[in-house]
Design a protein around this motif. Sequence first.
Motif: not given
Length: 441
Positions: A160-163, A324-333
């Motif tokens: 997961i990414g934290i964006f 975002r296209s590689i990861l399995d989810g994203h957390i947007t701040l």
Amino acid sequence: MTTTLRNRLTAAIQAARPRVCGRVTSAVGLRVTAEGLTARVGDLVHIGDGPSRVLAEVVAIDGDRLSCLPLGPLAGIAAGSPVVSTGAPLQIPVGPGLRGRVLDGLGRPMDGRGPLRDFEWAGVDAAAPSALDRQRIVAPMSLGVRALDTLVPCGRGQRIGIFAGSGVGKSTLMSMITRGTAAEVNVVALIGERGREVREFLENDLGPEGLARSVVVVATADQPPLVRLRAGFVATRIAESFRDAGADVLLMMDSVTRAAMAQREVGLSVGEPPATRGYPPSVFAMLAALMERAGPGPNGSITGLYTVLVEGDDHNEPIADTARSILDGHITLDRRLATAGHFPSIDALESISRLANTVTTPDQRAAATTLRRLLAAHRDVRELVEIGAYVPGTNPDADRAQALWPRIESFLRQGLDERSDSADSWAALTALVHPTHEGLS
């Protein structure tokens, strides 16, 4: 063969290699060109002698000329300085003896606690697990943050990414997860960050108990670009060693954007053409190669959390879009939440987990969907409510969201030192959205 004997044998073999000496022909910007010796891309070479001797990595070959990028300062290097190949790429220590230690971007201890023990040498580069050898992700991984465990649930082995833009709370959220996670081992990579923050993170965020089950890899912003780039791969390789031993590892990288910027410096220095917004093609290949190495393996798993610094708060800029296209989810701040003192500043409606349906039960999904629906309804009518133009009864979901809003905000907020158990988080969400608790339908 014992680990100590194997390490001694490796050192003896390296020492017995024939010494072939080349020379420096030019040093322009970050790149040093050498001639007169043979080496492969990825091999390490020593440039210079005496106090000015520096380690460098071969990054490109043009005929009999080697393009090398230094892993230290180039002061004192001159045309004609000797260049000697080590005959091997970067080797780093891996194994259980690394728990509780702080390493630099090349895997060397920097915590002043003496040499490492109980480890083996391994190359930094490794292949990602085969797609068919990976276990399926079916078990949840608690991160200790209510808003994440319920609205953006993470699976064991998920990435997961934290964006967010700068100063919105990425590092703060990561420190909360570090304290609250249920993972057996934490591997934390601090790449391109402020040197001031390192000790604060170790003493305040991790603490003695957290550090005891963690490995921290540090490459601050003042380090050479190749060191910052290698730090991400060093941390990933260490996490892979624990995964291969059957452990469930949490790999946290702050930030993957700084690694991409380091790769941009490396690529431009060796003559790659700038493509998208100045990023050469190798940057996007590097991101995929780095993040695909995390995830489940045949035995253990690596749950990857990568912070992504969104340039200019543009969530569609090249690095954010690729990650975002590689990861399995994203957390947007959200910066507006952060400036309003709402922490963690997670924009729940813009955050998503692609494995939410796999790691949650039908009742949990129903509760989370209900809260998302209320949040969306509140967002749609917020401006109308603020100017007094909203008529109650127009939107039942909006009416219910208005009635529950103080409790919804309380649920989404969490103190920096507060740890929330996953079961307690789901119980709190169910109590919040279940109609029988509010007398609302």
